[in-house]
Write a protein that holds these residues in place. Structure first.
Motif, mmCIF file in Angstrom:
data_model
loop_
_atom_site.group_PDB
_atom_site.id
_atom_site.type_symbol
_atom_site.label_atom_id
_atom_site.label_comp_id
_atom_site.label_asym_id
_atom_site.label_seq_id
_atom_site.Cartn_x
_atom_site.Cartn_y
_atom_site.Cartn_z
ATOM 1 N N UNK A 82 0.687 -1.219 -0.161
ATOM 2 C CA UNK A 82 -0.017 0.016 -0.028
ATOM 3 C C UNK A 82 0.977 1.325 -0.060
ATOM 4 N N UNK A 83 1.977 1.191 0.682
ATOM 5 C CA UNK A 83 3.011 2.557 0.889
ATOM 6 C C UNK A 83 3.534 2.596 -0.659
ATOM 7 N N UNK A 84 3.795 1.512 -1.434
ATOM 8 C CA UNK A 84 4.513 1.774 -2.571
ATOM 9 C C UNK A 84 3.757 2.405 -3.688
ATOM 10 N N UNK A 85 2.406 2.661 -3.338
ATOM 11 C CA UNK A 85 1.550 3.389 -4.156
ATOM 12 C C UNK A 85 1.661 4.681 -4.241
ATOM 13 N N UNK A 86 2.495 5.279 -3.085
ATOM 14 C CA UNK A 86 2.604 6.664 -3.160
ATOM 15 C C UNK A 86 4.056 7.023 -3.114
ATOM 16 N N UNK A 87 4.357 7.843 -4.250
ATOM 17 C CA UNK A 87 5.791 8.253 -4.633
ATOM 18 C C UNK A 87 6.101 9.436 -3.853
ATOM 19 N N UNK A 88 7.098 9.795 -3.547
ATOM 20 C CA UNK A 88 7.585 11.150 -2.995
ATOM 21 C C UNK A 88 6.962 12.020 -4.104
ATOM 22 N N UNK A 89 6.574 13.320 -3.601
ATOM 23 C CA UNK A 89 5.966 14.281 -4.365
ATOM 24 C C UNK A 89 4.636 14.152 -4.672
ATOM 25 N N UNK A 90 3.878 12.970 -4.096
ATOM 26 C CA UNK A 90 2.679 12.983 -4.365
ATOM 27 C C UNK A 90 1.733 13.625 -3.324
ATOM 28 N N UNK A 91 0.629 14.478 -4.081
ATOM 29 C CA UNK A 91 -0.284 15.175 -2.925
ATOM 30 C C UNK A 91 -1.336 14.238 -2.664
ATOM 31 N N UNK A 92 -1.498 14.203 -1.129
ATOM 32 C CA UNK A 92 -2.521 13.340 -0.734
ATOM 33 C C UNK A 92 -3.171 13.900 0.361
ATOM 34 N N UNK A 93 -4.566 13.577 0.581
ATOM 35 C CA UNK A 93 -5.394 13.936 1.553
ATOM 36 C C UNK A 93 -5.431 12.899 2.834
ATOM 37 N N UNK A 94 -5.301 13.323 4.070
ATOM 38 C CA UNK A 94 -5.523 12.436 5.263
ATOM 39 C C UNK A 94 -6.456 12.474 6.039
ATOM 40 N N UNK A 95 -7.160 11.313 6.383
ATOM 41 C CA UNK A 95 -8.339 11.145 7.172
ATOM 42 C C UNK A 95 -7.708 10.736 8.291
ATOM 43 N N UNK A 96 -8.121 11.358 9.777
ATOM 44 C CA UNK A 96 -7.548 10.811 10.950
ATOM 45 C C UNK A 96 -7.672 9.452 11.354
ATOM 46 N N UNK A 97 -8.685 8.938 10.871
ATOM 47 C CA UNK A 97 -9.142 7.456 11.449
ATOM 48 C C UNK A 97 -8.222 6.295 10.826
ATOM 49 N N UNK A 98 -8.097 5.302 11.647
ATOM 50 C CA UNK A 98 -7.611 3.875 11.200
ATOM 51 C C UNK A 98 -6.432 3.875 11.060
ATOM 52 N N UNK A 99 -5.347 4.872 11.699
ATOM 53 C CA UNK A 99 -3.938 4.699 11.556
ATOM 54 C C UNK A 99 -3.430 3.266 12.126
ATOM 55 N N UNK A 100 -2.885 2.641 11.262
ATOM 56 C CA UNK A 100 -2.179 1.113 11.642
ATOM 57 C C UNK A 100 -3.644 0.208 12.190
ATOM 58 N N UNK A 101 -4.627 0.241 11.064
ATOM 59 C CA UNK A 101 -5.503 -0.683 11.413
ATOM 60 C C UNK A 101 -5.137 -2.094 11.239
#
Length: 374
Positions: free
Chosen positions: A87-106
């Motif tokens: 899942x982490x490899x889907x986001x390369x450095x430089x990608x703009x992302x929105x972050x919801x607060x819930x479910x960190x380390x589900x």
């Protein structure tokens, strides 16, 4: 982490309940999990829950002080862990992302993560926003009122090109929450919906989403600033002042417009309750037709009193709505960009977060956002 990153960052910290935030420098947060991604925070939006947390009205949270709040923010990916998850490899450095607060380390293992039965909260197997073992940015762990934050890749959604970080941050809680609530109403185009608290942070977005979804919309509020904001959107929604217009009178008027003579057929098909007021809750239920649906988003400390007569004799369904899945989050962002929906927001620099909080207490409606470029 990347070698060219700074060693420290500035953050706004809660040191105790009912106290102003304190701005100071601390070391950058470190990775602890393959799903971890470090982002440079570009914008962080203030939510009513930030106020509730700071007042000590969320028992058990934060777990310790000092604490960095904010659970709705947006930023740019700067690095991943040395052994990133798929899942982490889907986001390369430089990608703009929105972050919801819930479910960190589900946890990937519980009933919810293995496949919730709730279609609005349903995500790919191994992740759920209802995971009871997960942390929450800005509530149980540090959030977005800082220059950098470690987030879970599974929380993230790419920001459409049409949206800025400042426009995206309020959508990460207010936007997804009201969008998911609208989906829980289970309506079709042409149905009527009422939004209680229509000029607030969630409500004014809800007016825009609901009209673009093809619903007939009634927005209700009870304060000058939010009412003015709701009217200024020019969505075509009817805006009612609960201080001077009775719910029963509105029901009769809507029945006349719809050509209905039976009282049970008059009113709205669904209502969304955003304020924490019992008065607003009662007003909303009065607006409902028989067999209508009441979607409750707010969670006042003392709860709501529910009339069993409404539930039994009018067959009113009352359900809660928290947030949507990551799938619904992405759907919401694309819908927002496609239809030009905007949060009415006032921006502040990180250094003036306490000034933002003062503005929040004025109750003017809309959203208040920390813009890291200021």
């Amino acid at each position: 982490m990347a070698a060219d990153l700074p060693k420290t960052m500035r953050g706004q910290f809660l040191e105790a309940f009912k106290q102003p935030y304190t701005l100071r420098s601390v070391p950058l947060p470190q990775f602890s999990h393959p799903d971890d991604i470090l982002i440079k925070v570009d914008a962080a939006s203030y939510c009513h829950t930030d106020y509730v947390l700071a007042e000590g009205q969320m028992p058990g949270f934060p777990r310790s002080f000092p604490h960095i709040g904010c659970h709705e923010f947006a930023g740019t990916v700067v690095s991943r862990s040395d052994r990133p998850s798929p899942e982490a490899t889907r986001f390369d450095p430089g990608t703009r992302v929105g972050v919801t607060g819930r479910a960190f380390h589900a946890c990937r293992e519980c009933f919810e993560c293995q496949g919730s039965k709730d279609p609005i909260a349903q995500d790919d197997k191994g992740y759920s926003v209802y995971c009871t073992r997960a942390e929450n940015n800005g509530i149980s762990k540090d959030g977005g009122f800082a220059e950098y934050a470690v987030v879970d890749a599974r929380q993230l959604a790419p920001i459409p090109d049409a949206l800025s970080a400042v426009e995206t941050a309020p959508l990460m809680c207010a936007g997804i929450t009201i969008y998911a609530a609208l989906k829980r109403c289970q309506m079709k185009p042409g149905d009527r919906i009422a939004i209680m608290g229509a000029g607030g942070g969630l409500g004014h977005l809800g007016l825009q989403y609901a009209t673009k979804m093809g619903y007939k919309v009634l927005g209700v509020d009870a304060a000058d600033g939010p009412l003015e904001l709701a009217k200024s959107l020019n969505t075509g929604a009817r805006i009612a002042d609960a201080r001077s217009e009775q719910a029963a009178d509105i029901v009769q008027q809507l029945g006349g417009e719809d050509g209905k003579s039976d009282l049970g057929e008059k009113g709205v098909d669904a209502v969304i309750i955003l304020p924490e007021s019992q008065t607003a809750f009662d007003y909303g239920l009065t607006l409902l037709k028989t067999h209508g649906r009441c979607v409750v988003v707010s969670f006042p400390e003392k709860g709501f009193h529910i009339s069993s007569r409404d539930v039994v004799f009018r067959d009113i369904s009352i359900i809660g709505s928290l947030v949507g899945s990551n799938r619904v989050l992405r759907e919401m962002l694309n819908f927002t960009a496609e239809h030009g929906i905007k949060a009415v927001a006032k921006t502040f620099p990180l250094s003036d977060l306490n000034g933002l909080v003062e503005e929040y207490h004025k109750g003017g409606g809309g959203k208040l956002v920390v813009d890291m470029s200021l």
